[in-house]
Design a protein around this motif. Structure first.
Motif, PDB file in Angstrom:
ATOM      1  N   PRO A 148       0.829  -1.180  -0.150  1.00  0.00           N
ATOM      2  CA  PRO A 148      -0.074  -0.010   0.049  1.00  0.00           C
ATOM      3  C   PRO A 148       0.687   1.272  -0.157  1.00  0.00           C
ATOM      4  CG  PRO A 148       0.017  -1.073   2.194  1.00  0.00           C
ATOM      5  CD  PRO A 148       0.561  -1.984   1.152  1.00  0.00           C
ATOM      6  N   HIS A 149       2.190   1.143   0.405  1.00  0.00           N
ATOM      7  CA  HIS A 149       3.195   2.452   0.419  1.00  0.00           C
ATOM      8  C   HIS A 149       4.350   1.956  -0.231  1.00  0.00           C
ATOM      9  CE1 HIS A 149       0.425   5.010   2.919  1.00  0.00           C
ATOM     10  NE2 HIS A 149       0.262   3.993   3.594  1.00  0.00           N
ATOM     11  N   ARG A 150       5.195   2.911  -0.676  1.00  0.00           N
ATOM     12  CA  ARG A 150       6.324   2.551  -1.400  1.00  0.00           C
ATOM     13  C   ARG A 150       7.689   3.317  -0.683  1.00  0.00           C
ATOM     14  NH1 ARG A 150       4.409   0.526  -6.319  1.00  0.00           N
ATOM     15  NH2 ARG A 150       2.641  -0.569  -5.903  1.00  0.00           N
ATOM     16  N   PRO A 151       7.814   2.966   0.436  1.00  0.00           N
ATOM     17  CA  PRO A 151       9.097   3.527   1.037  1.00  0.00           C
ATOM     18  C   PRO A 151      10.595   3.287   0.284  1.00  0.00           C
ATOM     19  CG  PRO A 151       8.439   1.648   2.539  1.00  0.00           C
ATOM     20  CD  PRO A 151       7.315   1.865   1.415  1.00  0.00           C
ATOM     21  N   ASN A 152      11.384   4.330   0.048  1.00  0.00           N
ATOM     22  CA  ASN A 152      12.564   4.069  -0.781  1.00  0.00           C
ATOM     23  C   ASN A 152      13.452   3.524   0.194  1.00  0.00           C
ATOM     24  OD1 ASN A 152      14.271   4.560  -2.340  1.00  0.00           O
ATOM     25  ND2 ASN A 152      14.689   6.911  -1.982  1.00  0.00           N
ATOM     26  N   VAL A 153      13.378   1.944   0.271  1.00  0.00           N
ATOM     27  CA  VAL A 153      14.288   1.212   0.937  1.00  0.00           C
ATOM     28  C   VAL A 153      14.849   0.111   0.020  1.00  0.00           C
ATOM     29  CG1 VAL A 153      14.248  -0.676   2.606  1.00  0.00           C
ATOM     30  CG2 VAL A 153      12.668   1.501   2.937  1.00  0.00           C
ATOM     31  N   LYS A 154      16.076  -0.065   0.326  1.00  0.00           N
ATOM     32  CA  LYS A 154      16.862  -0.975  -0.695  1.00  0.00           C
ATOM     33  C   LYS A 154      17.228  -2.413   0.157  1.00  0.00           C
ATOM     34  CE  LYS A 154      19.302  -3.129  -3.860  1.00  0.00           C
ATOM     35  NZ  LYS A 154      18.586  -3.518  -5.153  1.00  0.00           N
ATOM     36  N   LEU A 155      16.796  -3.283  -0.231  1.00  0.00           N
ATOM     37  CA  LEU A 155      17.063  -4.861   0.905  1.00  0.00           C
ATOM     38  C   LEU A 155      18.323  -5.304   0.481  1.00  0.00           C
ATOM     39  CD1 LEU A 155      13.162  -6.155   0.044  1.00  0.00           C
ATOM     40  CD2 LEU A 155      14.124  -4.885   1.902  1.00  0.00           C
ATOM     41  N   HIS A 156      18.976  -5.837   1.462  1.00  0.00           N
ATOM     42  CA  HIS A 156      20.370  -6.577   1.437  1.00  0.00           C
ATOM     43  C   HIS A 156      20.113  -7.849   2.288  1.00  0.00           C
ATOM     44  CE1 HIS A 156      22.311  -2.927  -0.119  1.00  0.00           C
ATOM     45  NE2 HIS A 156      21.203  -2.282   0.540  1.00  0.00           N
TER      46      HIS A 156
ATOM     47  N   THR B  70       6.860 -13.609   8.118  1.00  0.00           N
ATOM     48  CA  THR B  70       5.951 -12.691   7.444  1.00  0.00           C
ATOM     49  C   THR B  70       5.605 -11.624   8.514  1.00  0.00           C
ATOM     50  OG1 THR B  70       5.193 -14.312   5.990  1.00  0.00           O
ATOM     51  CG2 THR B  70       3.750 -12.433   6.607  1.00  0.00           C
ATOM     52  N   PHE B  71       5.350 -11.842   9.817  1.00  0.00           N
ATOM     53  CA  PHE B  71       5.080 -10.838  10.709  1.00  0.00           C
ATOM     54  C   PHE B  71       6.203  -9.927  10.657  1.00  0.00           C
ATOM     55  CE2 PHE B  71       5.410  -9.242  15.013  1.00  0.00           C
ATOM     56  CZ  PHE B  71       4.172  -8.648  15.207  1.00  0.00           C
ATOM     57  N   ILE B  72       7.446 -10.197  11.019  1.00  0.00           N
ATOM     58  CA  ILE B  72       8.569  -9.535  10.889  1.00  0.00           C
ATOM     59  C   ILE B  72       8.621  -8.742   9.949  1.00  0.00           C
ATOM     60  CG2 ILE B  72      11.247  -9.455  11.105  1.00  0.00           C
ATOM     61  CD1 ILE B  72      11.035 -12.053  13.149  1.00  0.00           C
ATOM     62  N   ALA B  73       8.526  -9.248   8.605  1.00  0.00           N
ATOM     63  CA  ALA B  73       8.605  -8.694   7.500  1.00  0.00           C
ATOM     64  C   ALA B  73       7.688  -7.312   7.154  1.00  0.00           C
ATOM     65  CB  ALA B  73       8.521  -9.344   6.233  1.00  0.00           C
ATOM     66  N   ALA B  74       6.485  -7.706   7.498  1.00  0.00           N
ATOM     67  CA  ALA B  74       5.460  -6.602   7.538  1.00  0.00           C
ATOM     68  C   ALA B  74       5.435  -5.403   8.612  1.00  0.00           C
ATOM     69  CB  ALA B  74       3.957  -7.256   7.932  1.00  0.00           C
ATOM     70  N   MET B  75       6.094  -5.864   9.893  1.00  0.00           N
ATOM     71  CA  MET B  75       6.538  -4.783  10.810  1.00  0.00           C
ATOM     72  C   MET B  75       7.661  -4.111  10.310  1.00  0.00           C
ATOM     73  SD  MET B  75       5.701  -3.218  13.295  1.00  0.00           S
ATOM     74  CE  MET B  75       4.490  -4.468  13.953  1.00  0.00           C
ATOM     75  N   LEU B  76       8.748  -4.794   9.960  1.00  0.00           N
ATOM     76  CA  LEU B  76      10.019  -3.953   9.222  1.00  0.00           C
ATOM     77  C   LEU B  76       9.382  -2.743   8.334  1.00  0.00           C
ATOM     78  CD1 LEU B  76      12.712  -6.557   9.212  1.00  0.00           C
ATOM     79  CD2 LEU B  76      12.482  -4.687  10.726  1.00  0.00           C
ATOM     80  N   TYR B  77       8.499  -3.422   7.238  1.00  0.00           N
ATOM     81  CA  TYR B  77       7.949  -2.461   6.260  1.00  0.00           C
ATOM     82  C   TYR B  77       7.166  -1.413   6.794  1.00  0.00           C
ATOM     83  CZ  TYR B  77       4.656  -1.300   2.662  1.00  0.00           C
ATOM     84  OH  TYR B  77       3.700  -0.474   1.675  1.00  0.00           O
ATOM     85  N   GLY B  78       6.173  -1.909   7.830  1.00  0.00           N
ATOM     86  CA  GLY B  78       5.451  -0.754   8.344  1.00  0.00           C
ATOM     87  C   GLY B  78       6.178   0.330   9.220  1.00  0.00           C
ATOM     88  N   LEU B  79       7.435  -0.159   9.786  1.00  0.00           N
ATOM     89  CA  LEU B  79       8.214   0.752  10.568  1.00  0.00           C
ATOM     90  C   LEU B  79       8.915   1.735   9.567  1.00  0.00           C
ATOM     91  CD1 LEU B  79       9.776  -1.490  13.091  1.00  0.00           C
ATOM     92  CD2 LEU B  79       8.342   0.593  13.567  1.00  0.00           C
ATOM     93  N   HIS B  80       8.887   1.701   8.290  1.00  0.00           N
ATOM     94  CA  HIS B  80       9.566   2.371   7.125  1.00  0.00           C
ATOM     95  C   HIS B  80       8.399   3.118   6.846  1.00  0.00           C
ATOM     96  CE1 HIS B  80      13.119  -0.130   7.744  1.00  0.00           C
ATOM     97  NE2 HIS B  80      13.828   1.047   7.428  1.00  0.00           N
TER      98      HIS B  80
END
Length: 316
Positions: A56-64, A275-285
């Motif tokens: 739903p949102h597109r934070p400017n984040v690069k994954l490593h 999945t919970f952790i991914a969604a929370m890391l996403y939400g925190l951004h």
């Protein structure tokens, strides 16, 4: 641009679905077999990649990803890296992975999933040399040298606590503006409390909490808060959702996985916590979201995950 770096083991999972969990020294025919890439951080990264490209949102984040893999030319390595798919601009950067020359076999998990109860029993085998503290320090230095240090969020699986503790301490010294999160998952693994005390965000599992005698997320989080520097602590609790504690205010919030009376069909619980952790890391951004909105989103996505096989179609 912000950089989100996940540090943890990558496995090749062999999943056997059986009618019921087998008794010792018995013979049982599996109803299905599946081989797929696994590991806490790789699973979370797959979900994060989908969220960053279609969420739903597109934070400017690069994954490593920082993990140990077999030889760069090994067939297993190619299979693991190609399993992430996603050719979008938010594709995962694997350039900081540690390729173990001469090793052909990946770390492996053998998972027995019971059709009767939905539970899964996991047996791991890993013959790859583990990441050392000095290897991690070189990786961290590479981010700092390219001017990425201040925009880094480092997430650790919470395995091999002695090495992880050294990694976190190094980041605090060399990259003090970094944000650090850590998983506290495995019961009876010594050193996890010390890791949690050093992190900014901590994810506790229900199994770890119950092994310590805690009877709810709230009890766990408030007890652990006395020895932590964290500003945000979370604890998942299966079908009861998850709780979060905000510090220093000690405000506690909880979100249920389902409303009273609702029933869901559990298909595949493997990777629900990831999945919970991914969604929370996403939400925190997502800066515009409240803590309540972030928790609700993470619980909702994890609940959606257990109702489907793997991660395909998890994010519209």
């Amino acid at each position: 641009m912000k950089h989100l770096i996940l540090v943890g083991a990558c496995y090749l999972d062999t999943i056997l679905t059986v009618p019921h969990f087998p008794k010792e020294d018995s013979k049982l025919r599996a109803t299905a077999v599946q081989v797929r890439r696994g590991g806490n951080c790789p699973n979370s990264l797959e979900v994060l990649a989908h969220l960053l490209s279609a969420g739903p949102h597109r934070p400017n984040v690069k994954l490593h990803l920082v993990t140990c893999l077999p030889d760069a030319q090994a067939a297993a390595t190619s299979k693991i890296l190609s399993s992430f798919g996603d050719g979008s601009e938010n594709a995962i950067d694997f350039s900081h992975c540690l390729y173990r020359a001469g090793n052909e076999e990946p770390a492996s998990s053998y998972i027995i999933r019971s059709g009767e109860t939905g539970s899964r029993t996991i047996v791991n085998f890993n013959d790859l040399p583990e990441m050392t503290g000095s290897e991690f320090e070189k990786i961290a230095d590479a981010f700092a040298e390219h001017g990425k240090g201040d925009g880094c969020w480092w997430h650790f699986e919470g395995r091999i606590p002695e090495t992880t503790f050294r990694c976190i301490r190094y980041l605090r010294q060399a990259m003090p503006e970094s944000t650090i999160s850590v998983e506290v998952e495995k019961p009876n693994r010594e050193g996890l409390i010390e890791l949690a005390a050093e992190a900014d965000v901590v994810f506790y599992s229900r199994s770890w909490a119950e092994s310590r005698g805690y009877t709810s997320p709230e009890v766990c989080l408030k007890a652990q808060a006395t020895s932590s520097r964290a500003s945000f602590m979370l604890c998942t609790w299966g079908e009861q959702g998850a709780g979060a504690l905000l510090l220093p205010s000690r405000e506690y919030i909880h979100h249920l996985a389902t409303l009273p009376g609702d029933r869901i069909s559990v298909v595949d619980t493997i990777g629900a916590g990831d999945t919970f952790i991914a969604a929370m890391l996403y939400g925190l951004h997502v800066e515009t979201w409240s803590s309540e909105a972030r928790l609700a989103f993470a619980v909702g996505l994890a609940t959606k995950k257990v109702q489907r096989e793997g991660f395909a179609g998890l994010v519209p």
